[in-house]
Design a protein around this motif. Structure first.
Motif, short mmCIF file in Angstrom:
data_model
loop_
_atom_site.label_atom_id
_atom_site.label_comp_id
_atom_site.label_asym_id
_atom_site.label_seq_id
_atom_site.Cartn_x
_atom_site.Cartn_y
_atom_site.Cartn_z
N ASP A 1 -8.13 0.96 3.41
CA ASP A 1 -7.99 2.39 3.13
C ASP A 1 -7.92 3.22 4.41
O ASP A 1 -7.53 4.38 4.39
CB ASP A 1 -9.17 2.88 2.28
N TYR B 1 -3.90 -0.14 -4.76
CA TYR B 1 -3.95 1.29 -5.13
C TYR B 1 -5.10 1.51 -6.08
O TYR B 1 -5.14 0.91 -7.16
CB TYR B 1 -2.63 1.72 -5.77
N TYR C 1 0.85 -1.19 0.00
CA TYR C 1 0.00 0.00 0.00
C TYR C 1 0.88 1.24 0.00
O TYR C 1 1.66 1.45 0.92
CB TYR C 1 -0.90 -0.02 1.25
N LEU D 1 -7.06 7.98 7.30
CA LEU D 1 -6.81 7.37 5.99
C LEU D 1 -5.38 6.85 5.90
O LEU D 1 -4.43 7.56 6.24
CB LEU D 1 -7.04 8.40 4.88
#
Length: 242
Positions: free
Chosen positions: A53, A114, A40, A64
C-alpha cells in the motif's frame, strides 16, 4: 487448466526484486512454469505490478501507492533495495508483465491487489487489458482477497478461472466458491487443517497454498491433496515437477 505444482511468488521474490520483470525472468530461469504477481490500481487508472500500500519497502519512492500516478511510479528504482545487481529495475505496468510472461511461455496467477469497495471502477479495466493482451485462458488464474472483485470478474467474464484468496479458510468458503464458479481456493499454508483441505478437494476445487519456502513446511499438505505451492524460492521445490 495447465496448472503446475510450483508457482513463483511475485515472480521469484527470493531470487530477484519482487513483482519486477527481473523476478519473472528469474523464476523462468530456474524452471518455473507459473508465476504469481500482483496488479495494483493507482491514480488516474494506472495498473502496475506492485504489492504494498506504500512505496517505501520496494522502491526509492514514498507515500501511498494508490495516490501515485503512473509517471511517478515508472520513474522509481524498484531493484536497488534487493541488491546492486538490480539497480535501476523498474516497476512494470500490467501490459509489460503480461508480455514478458507470455514471451517466456509461463502461466500466470494474477492477484488483484485492491481492498476498496469500488470494484466497478477497478476490475473492468484490468479485465480489459487481459482480454487485449493475454492469449491462453487455460494458463491464467485471477485471484483476490477481495471477494467483491472476484464477483465482478465473474460478472464481466464468467469464463475466467478464478481463485478466492484467504488467509484462513472461512466457514462459508463453499458458498463463495460456488457463487463465482471458482477454480481454486488459495490459502495460507500454516493455519490450513487436513479436514479443510480434504473438504475443498472433495468439493471439486483445486487447492493452492502460499507462501512456503521450505519443502518440509508443506510435506503433509501434498498428502492432504494440495495441488500447488506458491513460493518465494522455487528452487526448493523444482524436484516436484519431474
Amino acid at each position: 487448466m495447465q496448472l503446475s505444482k510450483v508457482i513463483g511468488h511475485r515472480g521469484a521474490a527470493g531470487l530477484a526484486p519482487e513483482n519486477t520483470l527481473a523476478s519473472i525472468r528469474a523464476a523462468a530461469e530456474v524452471g518455473v512454469k507459473w508465476v504469481e504477481i500482483d496488479v495494483y490500481p493507482i491514480a488516474q487508472g494506472g495498473l502496475v505490478i506492485f504489492h504494498d500500500d506504500t512505496l517505501e519497502r520496494c522502491t526509492n519512492g514514498s507515500g501511498l501507492t494508490l495516490d501515485a500516478n503512473l509517471e511517478t511510479i515508472l520513474s522509481l528504482d524498484a531493484g536497488a533495495w534487493f541488491g546492486e545487481a538490480h539497480l535501476g529495475e523498474k516497476v512494470p505496468t500490467l501490459e509489460q508483465a503480461l508480455d514478458c510472461i507470455q514471451s517466456l511461455g509461463l502461466g500466470l496467477n494474477l492477484e488483484i491487489k485492491y481492498e476498496g469497495a469500488d470494484v466497478e471502477a477497478v476490475v473492468p479495466p484490468i479485465l480489459a487489458v487481459l482480454a487485449e493482451r493475454w492469449q491462453d485462458n487455460e494458463k491464467l488464474l485471477v485471484s483476490s482477497f477481495n471477494y467483491a472483485a472476484l464477483e465482478m470478474c465473474f460478472k464481466v467474464n464468467p469464463l475466467r478461472h478464478l481463485a478466492y484468496l484467504v488467509e484462513e479458510v472461512p466457514s462459508d468458503w463453499l458458498l463463495k466458491l460456488a457463487a463465482i464458479q471458482a477454480y481454486s481456493l488459495n490459502c495460507y499454508y500454516l493455519p490450513l487443517t487436513e479436514e479443510q483441505a480434504v473438504a475443498v478437494k472433495s468439493a471439486g476445487y483445486k487447492l493452492l497454498c502460499y507462501t512456503a519456502n521450505e519443502p518440509d513446511l508443506v510435506a503433509q499438505h501434498w498428502e492432504w491433496g494440495m495441488d500447488a505451492v506458491i513460493t518465494d524460492d522455487p528452487r526448493q521445490f523444482m524436484h516436484l515437477e519431474h
